[in-house]
Structures are given as structure tokens and as C-alpha cells.
Design a protein around this motif. Structure first.
Motif, short mmCIF file in Angstrom:
data_model
loop_
_atom_site.label_atom_id
_atom_site.label_comp_id
_atom_site.label_asym_id
_atom_site.label_seq_id
_atom_site.Cartn_x
_atom_site.Cartn_y
_atom_site.Cartn_z
N ARG A 1 8.34 4.72 -18.65
CA ARG A 1 8.33 5.13 -17.24
C ARG A 1 9.21 6.36 -17.08
NH1 ARG A 1 4.44 3.03 -13.87
NH2 ARG A 1 3.61 1.30 -15.08
N ILE A 2 8.73 7.32 -16.31
CA ILE A 2 9.54 8.50 -16.03
C ILE A 2 9.42 8.84 -14.55
CG2 ILE A 2 7.70 10.17 -16.57
CD1 ILE A 2 9.92 11.91 -17.88
N GLY B 1 7.87 10.42 -6.18
CA GLY B 1 8.95 9.48 -5.95
C GLY B 1 8.82 8.21 -6.76
N LEU B 2 7.82 8.16 -7.63
CA LEU B 2 7.55 6.94 -8.41
C LEU B 2 7.98 7.11 -9.86
CD1 LEU B 2 3.95 6.14 -7.11
CD2 LEU B 2 6.08 5.01 -6.46
N LYS B 3 8.30 5.99 -10.48
CA LYS B 3 8.53 5.97 -11.93
C LYS B 3 7.17 5.79 -12.59
CE LYS B 3 12.21 3.66 -13.44
NZ LYS B 3 13.18 2.52 -13.53
N GLU B 4 6.59 6.88 -13.04
CA GLU B 4 5.21 6.87 -13.50
C GLU B 4 5.09 6.55 -15.00
OE1 GLU B 4 3.09 10.33 -12.23
OE2 GLU B 4 3.63 10.05 -10.13
N TYR C 1 0.87 -1.18 0.00
CA TYR C 1 0.00 0.00 0.00
C TYR C 1 0.90 1.22 0.00
CZ TYR C 1 -3.13 3.62 1.82
OH TYR C 1 -3.82 4.78 2.00
N PHE C 2 0.72 2.12 -0.97
CA PHE C 2 1.62 3.26 -1.12
C PHE C 2 1.24 4.38 -0.16
CE2 PHE C 2 3.20 7.08 -3.47
CZ PHE C 2 4.55 6.77 -3.40
N LYS D 1 7.34 7.69 3.02
CA LYS D 1 7.20 6.40 3.69
C LYS D 1 7.28 5.21 2.75
CE LYS D 1 4.31 7.98 7.59
NZ LYS D 1 2.99 7.81 8.23
N GLY D 2 7.05 5.43 1.46
CA GLY D 2 7.06 4.33 0.50
C GLY D 2 5.93 3.34 0.73
#
Lengths: 142, 142, 142
Positions: A128-129, A135-138, A53-54, A59-60
């Protein structure tokens, strides 16, 4: 894992007990030349599962391990390969009381069997960027 | 929201944090000329969600609001535009304990991001017709 | 049940209150000449449901009956006809508190309505073969 592409961009996979789900999907990506696509459905059972769970950039992921076998009730997600293979999957999983947990799927081992349907596309390029805000590779769609 | 149609009737959407999910889907319906179609999959996170359970014609929907972010674990539904745009969606959502709730999706705000796969069709016309027995505008397929 | 195939391998079905889900799907298999395919999505409501959790070859399925109506939140699975019609479905179901249970779907009656999307394929032949190790008739892909 064995499977077949039907010439219309759909690949049907059968995975066997003990296979690593992500490794099997990577094998299918390689075998069927998938550059971009989606996991349309996935049923069967999984064990040795890690779901997340993000909680945001700081917190990641809040992770949870499930060792016992769970029915794989739904599987949906995307496949991109442009910046390295990324398989972004969300799943729901039922325990022996038929109660369901789920979320972001990090890893799992196939239990008994899995039936997975993938759609590949060559016309749209998924990538992905890194988004500094999350903080994510979206996902990118081009 | 940005996205692309791949020429084979499939539209891949990336939605960003803060977007209204229904408004973004309506934007895609307009942008990609979708008259009839399905939401095949949807993952990511949602917040400020309202889900419903249908209790029958007299009582209508039992609604529940979820302010806190939930993982969007599955999203399935239909799109019709013949009698006005109707997006009929059901979803499952995981909280920070990985427990799942779900049902009919009334509204939601995109949290972090959403990845959505839509299939449009021009050969089948989906519409809505009022059913006096159920009180619902039910799907028609022609 | 009524529905339509759009000439691209996709069949959209509308099922009505009181129909047996499996019988309706078998009717669609016959009507639309489906030899192999997938249930891509399914939403609406179900009642008189039986779901299962597979406990292994010796114990078989742990079954649970749900008489009260549940929102059909997700439906995924495969259709094979080579060794007799097999419809292998997994579902997630929300009760009036929006809590979800699910697993392998044995049987159900349509409540209010169902909207189901099927994809058929003629290029890939799905079958079933008995696996002595699991005791299940497992999917074959050829």
C-alpha cells in the motif's frame, strides 16, 4: 474460525456466529502465513455491518450502518501485509426483502456462518502506498 | 495500469483514475499473453458506465448510462481471444446511497482506482460462436 | 452443459437455455469428479428463480420467486459431496430496470446461457454437519 490450506495456495474458511469478520480474516492471515492474496468469494450472513461509499479526498467515505442481519451475497477484495495488514473488501448484502445494498466493507459481525475462499500468493507482493491525490493508501503490485 | 503475473496463472492488476476499463483489460491481455481466462474479482470505483439487460434477440440490450461514480462491488466474467478479443463482464455497482444496480458491463472509466484479479489458462481454449437462436456470440469451451 | 477441466483444478462450464442450473452443476460434479470445490464465478441470465433470506432456525428461509429473466450478476458458493451433494450458492440478479435483488439461491433455470467457473480441490475435504443451534447443515473443512 477454522479453515485449511490445500497446498495450492487456496484457503477455505468457515466462520461462526458472533465472530468479528475482520479479526477472523486477520487470524487466518496469521495462521496461514498470508503475505499477499485475495478474498475470492464469501457467502453466509452478516450483522452489525458498516459499509461505505467513497466521496473523494475531501469528504471521505459516506458510511451506513446496518444492524439487522443481511445475506452476504458477494465478497471480493485484496489482502496486503507489507505496510501493515490491509484487507480491502467490497460486498453486496441482501435484506429480508431480498433487496441489495453494498459497497466498501468497513466492519461486520458474522451472523449464523460465513464460508470464505482466499487465495494467497508468494510470487507477487501486494503493498500500500499513500496517494496524495486521492488521499487513499492505494494498492501496489510488485 | 500496472500488474504482475505470479507464475501460477494469476494476474493482479491495479488501474488508475481515468483509464478506460476495457482498454486496460485489453492491454493486460496483450502484456500477459492471455488467450483464455476469467476475471475473478474486481473492486474499486467506476464512472461513465454503461450497463445492459438482455431482452432477447429482437430487442437486444436495454442500456443504462451512469455518469456519477459508483463503487464497483463485484466483477465476474470471461476472456476469449480466439475469434477476436471478447471480454464478457457482469458487475454490481453501488451509488452514494449504497443502493445497487448492475448487469452486463459495456463500458466504464476507472474512478479513483480498480483492483482486478484475472486467471489465465492455456489448457482450455475459450472462443465465441454465433448462435442464430439468441443472436449472441456465445462462449465455446475446448 | 458442456465444459472442460484444465488440469489445474479449474472447470469452465457453458450452460444453455432451459437447463436446470442445479442439475447441470450436479452433472458437472459427476462428470469432472468434484468431491469438494467452489463456484468462483457465474454470469449470464436466469429465469424461474427462487431466492431466500434466512430468518433463523424457527422461521427458516423467507422465499421469493422470480419468473421473469434476470441478469446473473454474481454467483459464489461451495460444493461438498461427503454427506451427499450440497451446492451452497448466493447470487445477485438484475431485472430489466437494472435493479438488483439476491440472496441464497434455491433453484433457477438457465436463460439464454450461463458461463460458470468452478475450482475443485482434492486436498481439502468439504462436508456438512447439522448444527442444532442454527438448524442448518453447516460447512466442515478438513
Amino acid at each position: 474460525m477454522h479453515g485449511k490450506e490445500d497446498g495450492q495456495g487456496f484457503i477455505i474458511l468457515k466462520l461462526d456466529d458472533g465472530e468479528d469478520l475482520m479479526d477472523s480474516l486477520k487470524g487466518a492471515i496469521s495462521q496461514f502465513g498470508i503475505t499477499s492474496g485475495h478474498v475470492i468469494s464469501g457467502i453466509g450472513m452478516l450483522r452489525d455491518i458498516e459499509i461505505g461509499y467513497f466521496q473523494g479526498k475531501e469528504k471521505g467515505y459516506c458510511l451506513r450502518s446496518l444492524e439487522e442481519p443481511h445475506e452476504l451475497v458477494s465478497l471480493q477484495g485484496s489482502i496486503s501485509t507489507k505496510e501493515g495488514v490491509t484487507i480491502h473488501l467490497h460486498c453486496s448484502l441482501a435484506n429480508s426483502n431480498h433487496e441489495i445494498v453494498g459497497g466498501h466493507l468497513n466492519r461486520a459481525t458474522v451472523c449464523v456462518l460465513n464460508e470464505i475462499l482466499i487465495r494467497k500468493t508468494d510470487k507477487t507482493v501486494l503493498g500500500r502506498i499513500h496517494n496524495a491525490k486521492t488521499g487513499l493508501k492505494e494498492l501496489t503490485v510488485a
